[in-house]
Design an enzyme around this catalytic site. Structure first.
Site, short mmCIF file in Angstrom:
data_model
loop_
_atom_site.label_atom_id
_atom_site.label_comp_id
_atom_site.label_asym_id
_atom_site.label_seq_id
_atom_site.Cartn_x
_atom_site.Cartn_y
_atom_site.Cartn_z
CD GLU A 306 -81.95 33.26 -29.24
OE1 GLU A 306 -81.70 34.33 -28.73
OE2 GLU A 306 -82.47 32.29 -28.17
CG ASP A 348 -56.20 5.57 -58.52
OD1 ASP A 348 -55.91 4.47 -58.63
OD2 ASP A 348 -55.96 6.49 -59.37
#
Length: 1012
Positions: A306, A348
């Site tokens: 949990e 780029d």
């Protein structure tokens, strides 16, 4: 200025108020802005310029939230039942089970709060790293400040790509266009003006106003901040918005799916265990019912991890902080999982793959070619011809004239600051200043030249010219620009010390040299000059128009004004206009750019970053394809791509935007699959390329720096903005910001993303290993209690292999510290040696399930064997002992094995002994777990709480030795897995990946002939 004026005038409707009146109302001088002290005072008065965030939950709510988990509620119910049973039985002594379980619940809540706090702190640190910035005028100086620090009265200085930091009234605007879609929904950028509006108009038509959250698409402007924070128009919208639920990421969904699956499985197992106990042992008293119920609840709680979501958040946050230290600032934790799955990086060229420092590498004149070594702005290098030093002669004279004239016809500056050479101005122009230092005598030869006029560069003319006067009063026009354009204005050509007519043959030869430079992917600039008697103080000299190596080739020295700093490192304030015999300023025009003498041309290139080729090799090794998308010339793009290893030399040339426009959708998609270099592309092409890659099922990372890159960055799975050259708009649209604009940082970030995901799988594997061991131990211990001798050796009405409190203790000790330590585990497996993870690939695959079952069965068998060994009956003839001792020994073996599985779970294939002590946090968590277990077994108060009994030396020795069995079994399993992988690799069978996914690491074109 500290007088506040009358702010109400500015705030009633500043679009209807003259800008000067707004400035007076806000008590600010439009020429100098606020003082720093006044800005600080106003910030304290108005508060930070931020939209109101969701109120932070108070501590009591966060504490309460720790008890709302269904499994915790089950434990609370179990505590209540235990207390009720204790009261029914007469309330003798203490309700030990209820106290112990309650203490574990509280301790679990404390751990949850600590984990949440660490995650919040990490996210808060990230928000500081990604703060938006604004340029303001304060104390008469331009300053960059965090947008959150803007105050009413600040003077905002706006430029293309800036994010508007606050609402403001425009003082001035030059071709200013603002993208206001985020505020008004207007798709087109709105042209702004400082002219006061004559009457009230809707928000979208207030052309003299700018607003927080919008972006500068074009032009420049200045505005007075009128509103900040929640008082802005964006703040008004924010107040109307209800809270929106954040969508879970794929990883969070996967973890949730796993939790639900395990929950269902464990609930079924818990019910089966409780029914089995009931059928075998029967229920005779209320205490029996409570015992069975507590065991079932404890088993369910222990088996389901949990705490997994909280641990995952902490691990992601810590990993993102590590990435930030490596100059990759990830804005959202959820982006990490996507980054680690990237299969294509679209990048780029300029500044990312290259240094963004234009460098002259070649000079071509009538007498030949000169090569210059050295890269970047450091003026270090030498001139050579065919590898040999350039000797005095005609070629050297011509080269000096080219570099000298190019340095003087120049508006850039070069300066050294603290050992680093920096430029101001155009990088191409600065390349001449650097190159002049590499050819001995060039700089020193031009002290006599002073700039007295210029004809600025224009894109229509593609050239610029400057006028310089020498010490003797004569003047010369120096021009540089596109070589073909320049040659049209030339009538002569420099050959050695002479000027000869520019015949058609010589012109053709010069154009051929220029074409050769272009084919070699150089950007070319030509240099020319002529005598200018019309500007001379003493009339024409009749000379050749440029001096030789000893008479001044057209470059000033460090103190003469080429824009190079002096020895002290301080830049010349007047730059290229200083030095020589300046005299009166003149105003030349295009008519003076005639009858020029052609000196030669230079080849300029932005050299690749030295760290990029290894990074691209590493990306390809990891199955990540690299695609270059640039607005540069196709030949330049193709050469850089080949130099860097993006494509192999000789592969298909770059595709241009024009060629892409000619393709239909199917051909476009095929082109994107086959070609890895795209040049002369527009922003819409970038967006279309990203979409095509995503349609192929690839996970795309996309870099960008300009405003026009924002749509592609937003569309990509991971948008990466440049931190240095990137605009605020781009940074806002991106998921990650590169602090150093370096491609190698992207590859390192992909590696880190993979390591983080690996670590998530590690602690997931670890939690499930140990939890499976607990479940199987209890289940088979109950089923085979009689065979093991448990039933015969105990007087208890309900005989269990482990008590409920012991199961919860194992969960507490093993599910916290070791799991967190595994979240910061260093790289164990070579994460870059495998293909990218598919976005829909399960976190728990078939191989992991095999490991979970194998390890779980091993833990259960060894624990049950230990129980049998220390009981008088059962399958194994053992010593005469009590159930408490046997159970304690089994409990201890199980804890030790659970702790050891932390080392087992670090890799699915590699030995647990590889880098055994490389994670000091994990070693510390292991030691802490062992110490706590020893305390539980030996300290009387804990013995009572957890139902343990003291063990002697033989017991401890057996526990230690038996626990290592989990290591040896897993070593055998991993050896088998490695052997299987080797056989598959030897037979050419690829690893199983997502169906239909392309292996993206081929680096370029496969079918170049199919494309135009």
């Amino acid at each position: 200025m500290t007088d506040q004026g009358d702010p109400s005038i500015a705030r009633s409707d500043p679009s209807l108020t003259d800008a000067a009146d707004v400035a007076r109302a806000l008590a600010v001088d439009p020429e100098t802005g606020l003082t720093a002290a006044e800005a600080a005072r106003r910030l304290a008065e108005h508060g930070p310029n931020e939209l109101r965030s969701t109120k932070k939950n108070p501590l009591w709510r966060r504490i309460l939230a720790q008890f709302t988990d269904p499994l915790i509620i089950l434990l609370l119910v179990a505590v209540a039942i235990s207390v009720v049973a204790w009261i029914v039985e007469g309330a003798h002594g203490w309700p030990i089970d209820a106290v112990v379980i309650g203490a574990i619940i509280i301790l679990n809540a404390v751990l949850g709060l600590v984990q949440e706090a660490r995650a919040e702190q990490a996210v808060a640190a990230l928000s500081v790293m990604t703060q938006a910035q604004s340029t303001v005028l304060r104390d008469g100086e331009l300053r960059t400040v965090a947008s959150a620090e803007l105050v009413p009265g600040d003077l905002l200085v706006l430029g293309e790509g800036d994010q508007v930091g606050a609402d403001g009234r425009l003082l001035r605007a030059s071709a200013l266009r603002i993208a206001e879609a985020s505020l008004t929904g207007e798709s087109e950028a709105v042209e702004k003006s400082a002219t006061t509006l004559p009457e009230p108009v809707p928000l979208g038509d207030r052309l003299d106003m700018v607003y927080k959250g919008t972006a500068v698409a074009r032009g420049t402007g200045r505005a007075i901040v009128t509103e900040t924070g929640m008082a802005t128009q964006m703040g008004a919208i924010a107040t109307m918005l209800d809270e929106t639920r954040e969508e879970a990421t794929p990883l969070q969904q996967e973890v949730g799916r796993i939790g639900r699956l395990l929950g269902r499985i464990v609930i079924v197992i818990a019910i089966v265990v409780m029914l089995t106990i009931t059928l075998i042992e029967g229920i005779r008293t209320p205490a029996d019912f409570v015992t069975i119920l507590l065991l079932g609840v404890s088993l369910a709680v222990a088996a389901v991890p949990e705490g997994l979501p909280a641990i995952m958040s902490v691990v992601l946050a810590l990993g993102v902080q590590r990435m930030a230290k490596q100059h990759a600032v990830v804005k959202q934790l959820s982006s990490v999982e996507t980054l680690g799955s990237a299969s294509v990086i679209c990048t780029d060229k300029t500044g990312t793959l290259t240094t963004n420092q234009m460098t002259i590498e070649r000079i071509v004149t009538a007498s030949g070619t000169v090569d210059l070594s050295g890269a970047g702005y450091a003026p270090i290098g030498r001139a050579a011809v065919n590898g040999e030093p350039l000797e005095p002669g005609a070629l050297r004279t011509e080269a000096q004239i080219v570099l000298g004239a190019g340095s003087l016809a120049n508006d850039a500056q070069l300066a050294e600051h603290e050992g680093v050479w920096e430029i101001e101005g155009d990088p191409t122009e600065a390349a001449f200043l650097v190159a002049a230092h590499k050819l001995d005598g060039t700089v020193e030869a031009t002290e006599q030249y002073g700039r007295i006029g210029d004809v600025p560069f224009s894109s229509e003319r593609k050239m610029m010219s400057t006028v310089h006067r020498r010490a003797d009063g004569t003047a010369v026009v120096l021009s540089k620009g596109a070589p073909d354009v320049l040659l049209e204005r030339c009538t002569g050509v420099r050959v050695g010390d002479a000027v000869v007519p520019l015949t058609p043959e010589r012109k053709a030869a010069a154009l051929a040299d220029i074409e050769a430079l272009s084919q070699a992917a150089y950007r070319t600039l030509g240099v020319a000059y002529r005598e200018a008697p019309e500007f001379g103080a003493t009339g024409p000299t009749g000379g050749s128009g440029a001096s030789d190596a000893t008479g001044g080739s057209g470059v000033s020295d460090a103190t003469g004004g080429s824009g190079v700093s002096d020895a002290a490192g301080e830049s010349d304030a007047t730059g290229a206009r200083a030095g020589g015999a300046s005299g009166p300023i003149v105003e030349p025009d295009e008519s003076h750019e005639r009858d020029l003498v052609y000196a030669g041309a230079v080849g300029i290139i932005d050299p690749p970053r030295p760290e990029v080729p290894p990074a691209i090799t590493e990306a390809h090794r990891a199955g990540v394809r690299v695609i270059m998308i640039t607005g540069d010339h196709p030949a330049t793009a193709a050469r850089i791509a080949a130099d860097l290893g993006i494509v192999e030399p000789g592969q298909a040339a770059a595709l241009t935007g024009t060629q892409l426009d000619a393709l239909d959708d199917e051909a476009f998609a095929q082109a994107v699959r086959d070609v890895s270099v795209f040049a002369r592309v527009a922003p819409e092409h970038k967006l279309r390329i990203v979409d095509a890659l995503q349609d192929d099922g690839l996970v795309v990372a996309m870099t960008g720096d300009g405003v026009n890159d924002a749509p592609a960055l937003k569309s990509a799975d991971i948008g990466i903005a440049m931190g240095i050259t990137g605009t605020e708009v781009t940074k806002e649209a991106a998921n990650m910001v590169l602090a150093d604009d370096d491609f190698a940082t992207i590859v390192e970030a992909v590696r880190e993303g993979r390591v983080i995901f690996d670590n998530i799988r590690k602690f997931l594997r670890y939690l499930l290993y140990s939890n499976m061991g607990e479940v199987l131990t209890v289940f088979f211990g109950v089923v085979f209690a009689g065979v093991l001798g448990l039933s015969d050796a105990s007087n208890e009405s309900i005989v269990l292999p482990l008590l409920a409190t012991q199961i919860l203790w194992i969960n507490l000790v093993t599910d916290s510290a070791p799991a967190l330590a595994m979240g910061v585990d260093p790289e164990i497996d070579d994460v870059m040696a495998r293909p990218p993870r598919g976005m829909h690939e399960r976190a728990i695959d078939g191989r992991m399930w095999v490991g979970i079952v194998t390890t779980g069965v091993t833990m259960a068998v060894v624990t049950l064997v230990t129980l049998d060994l220390f009981l008088p009956g059962g399958l194994i003839p053992g010593e005469t002992g009590t159930v408490d001792v046997a159970r304690t020994a089994g409990f201890t073996v199980l804890v030790f094995m659970a702790l050891l599985t932390a080392f087992v779970a670090r890799s699915a294939t590699r030995s647990a002994f590889h880098g055994l002590f490389s994670n000091r946090w994990l070693v510390g968590a292991f030691v802490l777990g062992v110490v706590l277990q020893v305390l539980v077994v030996t300290w009387a108060p804990l013995q009572v709480a957890f139902g343990t009994a003291a063990l002697d030396g033989a017991h401890w020795l057996w526990c230690a030795v038996a626990a290592t069995s989990v290591l040896w079994v897993d070593e055998i399993r991993k050896a088998f897995v490695r052997a299987t992988d080797r056989r598959r690799a030897a037979s050419g069978i690829p690893a199983v990946r997502d169906a239909g996914r392309r292996v993206a690491g081929d680096g370029g074109s496969r079918h170049p002939s199919s494309l135009p």
